[in-house]
Write a protein that holds these residues in place. Structure first.
Motif, PDB file in Angstrom:
ATOM      1  N   UNK A 132       7.410  -9.653 -14.857  1.00  0.00           N
ATOM      2  CA  UNK A 132       8.026  -9.662 -13.529  1.00  0.00           C
ATOM      3  C   UNK A 132       9.137  -8.613 -13.423  1.00  0.00           C
ATOM      4  N   UNK A 133       9.940  -8.488 -14.481  1.00  0.00           N
ATOM      5  CA  UNK A 133      10.988  -7.456 -14.478  1.00  0.00           C
ATOM      6  C   UNK A 133      10.362  -6.065 -14.453  1.00  0.00           C
ATOM      7  N   UNK A 134       9.312  -5.873 -15.251  1.00  0.00           N
ATOM      8  CA  UNK A 134       8.598  -4.596 -15.238  1.00  0.00           C
ATOM      9  C   UNK A 134       8.044  -4.299 -13.856  1.00  0.00           C
ATOM     10  N   UNK A 135       7.451  -5.316 -13.221  1.00  0.00           N
ATOM     11  CA  UNK A 135       6.871  -5.112 -11.890  1.00  0.00           C
ATOM     12  C   UNK A 135       7.937  -4.697 -10.886  1.00  0.00           C
ATOM     13  N   UNK A 136       9.106  -5.355 -10.926  1.00  0.00           N
ATOM     14  CA  UNK A 136      10.169  -5.023  -9.974  1.00  0.00           C
ATOM     15  C   UNK A 136      10.634  -3.583 -10.146  1.00  0.00           C
ATOM     16  N   UNK A 137      10.670  -3.103 -11.405  1.00  0.00           N
ATOM     17  CA  UNK A 137      11.068  -1.715 -11.651  1.00  0.00           C
ATOM     18  C   UNK A 137       9.981  -0.725 -11.286  1.00  0.00           C
ATOM     19  N   UNK A 138       8.726  -1.068 -11.610  1.00  0.00           N
ATOM     20  CA  UNK A 138       7.607  -0.170 -11.298  1.00  0.00           C
ATOM     21  C   UNK A 138       7.474   0.032  -9.796  1.00  0.00           C
ATOM     22  N   UNK A 139       7.719  -1.021  -9.010  1.00  0.00           N
ATOM     23  CA  UNK A 139       7.634  -0.885  -7.555  1.00  0.00           C
ATOM     24  C   UNK A 139       8.652   0.136  -7.047  1.00  0.00           C
ATOM     25  N   UNK A 140       9.877   0.085  -7.580  1.00  0.00           N
ATOM     26  CA  UNK A 140      10.905   1.058  -7.156  1.00  0.00           C
ATOM     27  C   UNK A 140      10.470   2.471  -7.522  1.00  0.00           C
ATOM     28  N   UNK A 141       9.985   2.649  -8.742  1.00  0.00           N
ATOM     29  CA  UNK A 141       9.546   3.974  -9.189  1.00  0.00           C
ATOM     30  C   UNK A 141       8.395   4.479  -8.337  1.00  0.00           C
ATOM     31  N   UNK A 142       7.471   3.590  -7.988  1.00  0.00           N
ATOM     32  CA  UNK A 142       6.332   3.970  -7.144  1.00  0.00           C
ATOM     33  C   UNK A 142       6.803   4.408  -5.756  1.00  0.00           C
ATOM     34  N   UNK A 143       7.664   3.597  -5.126  1.00  0.00           N
ATOM     35  CA  UNK A 143       8.151   3.929  -3.789  1.00  0.00           C
ATOM     36  C   UNK A 143       9.028   5.183  -3.797  1.00  0.00           C
ATOM     37  N   UNK A 144       9.620   5.502  -4.947  1.00  0.00           N
ATOM     38  CA  UNK A 144      10.469   6.696  -5.038  1.00  0.00           C
ATOM     39  C   UNK A 144       9.653   7.981  -5.031  1.00  0.00           C
ATOM     40  N   UNK A 145       8.330   7.868  -5.181  1.00  0.00           N
ATOM     41  CA  UNK A 145       7.490   9.062  -5.072  1.00  0.00           C
ATOM     42  C   UNK A 145       6.739   9.425  -6.330  1.00  0.00           C
ATOM     43  N   UNK A 146       6.487   8.472  -7.203  1.00  0.00           N
ATOM     44  CA  UNK A 146       5.726   8.761  -8.414  1.00  0.00           C
ATOM     45  C   UNK A 146       4.328   9.238  -8.035  1.00  0.00           C
ATOM     46  N   UNK A 148       0.394  10.019  -7.861  1.00  0.00           N
ATOM     47  CA  UNK A 148      -0.821   9.257  -8.161  1.00  0.00           C
ATOM     48  C   UNK A 148      -1.488   9.762  -9.438  1.00  0.00           C
ATOM     49  N   UNK A 149      -1.248  11.019  -9.784  1.00  0.00           N
ATOM     50  CA  UNK A 149      -1.823  11.562 -11.018  1.00  0.00           C
ATOM     51  C   UNK A 149      -1.294  10.824 -12.251  1.00  0.00           C
ATOM     52  N   UNK A 150      -0.082  10.269 -12.121  1.00  0.00           N
ATOM     53  CA  UNK A 150       0.505   9.506 -13.226  1.00  0.00           C
ATOM     54  C   UNK A 150       0.189   8.011 -13.116  1.00  0.00           C
ATOM     55  N   UNK A 151      -0.189   7.570 -11.916  1.00  0.00           N
ATOM     56  CA  UNK A 151      -0.480   6.154 -11.705  1.00  0.00           C
ATOM     57  C   UNK A 151      -1.911   5.812 -12.084  1.00  0.00           C
ATOM     58  N   UNK A 152      -2.866   6.667 -11.713  1.00  0.00           N
ATOM     59  CA  UNK A 152      -4.281   6.359 -11.917  1.00  0.00           C
ATOM     60  C   UNK A 152      -4.693   6.225 -13.388  1.00  0.00           C
ATOM     61  N   UNK A 153      -4.248   7.121 -14.295  1.00  0.00           N
ATOM     62  CA  UNK A 153      -4.679   6.967 -15.700  1.00  0.00           C
ATOM     63  C   UNK A 153      -4.366   5.607 -16.308  1.00  0.00           C
ATOM     64  N   UNK A 154      -3.127   5.059 -16.171  1.00  0.00           N
ATOM     65  CA  UNK A 154      -2.896   3.709 -16.721  1.00  0.00           C
ATOM     66  C   UNK A 154      -3.774   2.638 -16.074  1.00  0.00           C
ATOM     67  N   UNK A 190      15.044  15.290  -6.968  1.00  0.00           N
ATOM     68  CA  UNK A 190      14.172  14.629  -7.944  1.00  0.00           C
ATOM     69  C   UNK A 190      13.406  15.620  -8.802  1.00  0.00           C
ATOM     70  N   UNK A 191      13.428  15.353 -10.107  1.00  0.00           N
ATOM     71  CA  UNK A 191      12.675  16.132 -11.080  1.00  0.00           C
ATOM     72  C   UNK A 191      11.908  15.154 -11.980  1.00  0.00           C
ATOM     73  N   UNK A 192      10.909  15.620 -12.702  1.00  0.00           N
ATOM     74  CA  UNK A 192      10.173  14.722 -13.605  1.00  0.00           C
ATOM     75  C   UNK A 192      11.078  13.983 -14.580  1.00  0.00           C
ATOM     76  N   UNK A 193      12.164  14.645 -15.034  1.00  0.00           N
ATOM     77  CA  UNK A 193      13.074  14.002 -15.978  1.00  0.00           C
ATOM     78  C   UNK A 193      13.726  12.767 -15.372  1.00  0.00           C
TER      79      UNK A 193
END
Length: 384
Positions: free
Chosen positions: A169-183, A185-191, A139-142
């Motif tokens: 709902x579609x966005x939520x389903x994708x965001x959950x996968x991205x979050x569980x994949x290891x995104x 917190x520095x990228x999660x907290x600002x939004x 995994x890389x940022x790209x």
């Protein structure tokens, strides 16, 4: 001496099909389905064939659940790219040739009328889970950027229809996968911080921003009206605010124990709009009260906790990401529906799982639960 063999009984022949099924998950599904049938009979017995059709939809969803549960996660992973590709192509077809109803272009006639955005609720987490499985250990940022692009394309097409509820709902389903994949917190907290600031600002500026004639540019007029109605439904109690006000009246009038099965006055005197679909939670709360509502919430909590446990124990990264996303998607469905009926979220077209009437949504739920059962079975069969 001739050898003799005992002929296996019907039960012995059927038993291997159910081997590895997750008992607690199956029990949760049965209890929630029973609650949905009881509620639909109470609120829909005098509403044409809604109860019979709801039962039919549940049987269809149960059949889909059973069939999907037989498909191992490895086979599901092979379906990710084709399903996602077909889903995006169908969304493009909706944009070009779709059927328009009530100002929204969300349906496509392919011999039967379908709503392709429903397919993306399953295809999206499948695709992103497949992507991160491919990138496991590399995994890389790209890679997260690619995931965001894969998520943004169908979400934008759905938003264009316009269908804000399904897009979220579609966005939520994708965001959950991205979050569980290891995104990070520095990228999660600002939004999250920006969102909180935006909500506080919106509440403070409501008198100016919700004044007649103000154009928000980024939202359609009906979406602006929904948000403004949420902030102050009393401004138009017989128009845009009617749904929210009547929903809150029904919930409050149920009290602690409720008015009783089939005894809801707000429900049966037609004060609750869409009482068998989006606003069925208000009818449920009126008839079964706070106690019934807490029981319904407990059922959803048990289902979500069990799904997350299945995700934690899943044998592969793909299965973990997929199970986690599908489970939290069920939570989002329930939370958004209850929130909009209670007046804490804008009114969007999101059904209450197991309870609301709707064939496509019920089948989609069956597919999601079937995937959870498949992942649970794969772990149990590997252990045995």
């Amino acid at each position: 001496m001739a050898a003799t063999f005992d002929k296996p009984t019907l039960l012995q022949r059927i038993a291997p099909i159910f081997q590895g099924f997750d008992g607690p998950l199956a029990l949760a599904v049965l209890l929630m389905a029973a609650a949905g049938l009881v509620t639909m009979y109470s609120v829909g017995f005098d509403h044409g064939t809604r109860f019979a059709n709801h039962g039919r939809n549940m049987l269809l969803a149960a059949g889909v659940l059973f069939l999907v549960a037989q498909v191992p996660p490895q086979r599901l992973m092979a379906l990710a790219v084709p399903l996602y590709t077909v889903g995006v192509l169908l969304l493009l077809a909706v944009f070009l040739f779709g059927i328009e109803k009530k100002g929204a272009q969300r349906w496509l006639n392919v011999g039967v009328v379908i709503q392709p955005s429903e397919l993306m609720k399953i295809a999206m987490p499948l695709m992103l889970a497949w992507w991160f499985q491919r990138r496991e250990g590399l995994l890389k940022p790209l890679d997260f950027v690619v995931a965001v692009v894969l998520l943004a394309v169908p979400a934008a097409l759905i938003l264009k229809q316009p269908d804000l509820g399904t897009a979220l709902l579609v966005l939520a389903s994708g965001v959950f996968v991205i979050f569980f994949a290891g995104l990070s917190w520095k990228l999660i907290l600002p939004p999250v911080v920006v969102g909180v600031i935006g909500i506080v600002t919106l509440i403070a500026m409501e008198p100016q921003w919700c004044a007649p004639g103000v154009d928000w540019q980024v939202l359609h007029e009906y979406q602006r009206q929904r948000i403004c109605t949420l902030l102050d439904p009393s401004k138009d109690p017989l128009g845009k605010g009617f749904h929210i006000i009547q929903g809150m009246i029904a919930i409050g009038s149920g009290g602690v124990w409720g008015k009783g099965f089939m005894q809801g006055t707000q429900t049966h005197l037609e004060f609750i709009p869409e009482r068998t679909t989006d606003f069925i939670y208000a009818a449920f709360s009126e008839e079964f009260g706070l106690v019934g509502t807490l029981g319904l919430m407990a059922g959803f909590i048990f289902l979500v906790v069990r799904g997350l446990l299945i995700a934690v124990e899943a044998p592969t990264l793909f299965a973990r990401l997929l199970a986690g996303a599908i489970t939290l998607n069920i939570f989002v469905y329930a939370f958004v529906n209850m929130g909009m009926v209670s007046g804490i979220l804008p009114v969007v077209g999101v059904p209450l799982p197991f309870v609301s009437y709707g064939g496509t949504a019920m089948v989609t739920l069956g597919v999601g639960l079937g995937i959870l059962m498949s992942i649970a079975k794969s772990k149990r069969l590997m252990q045995s």
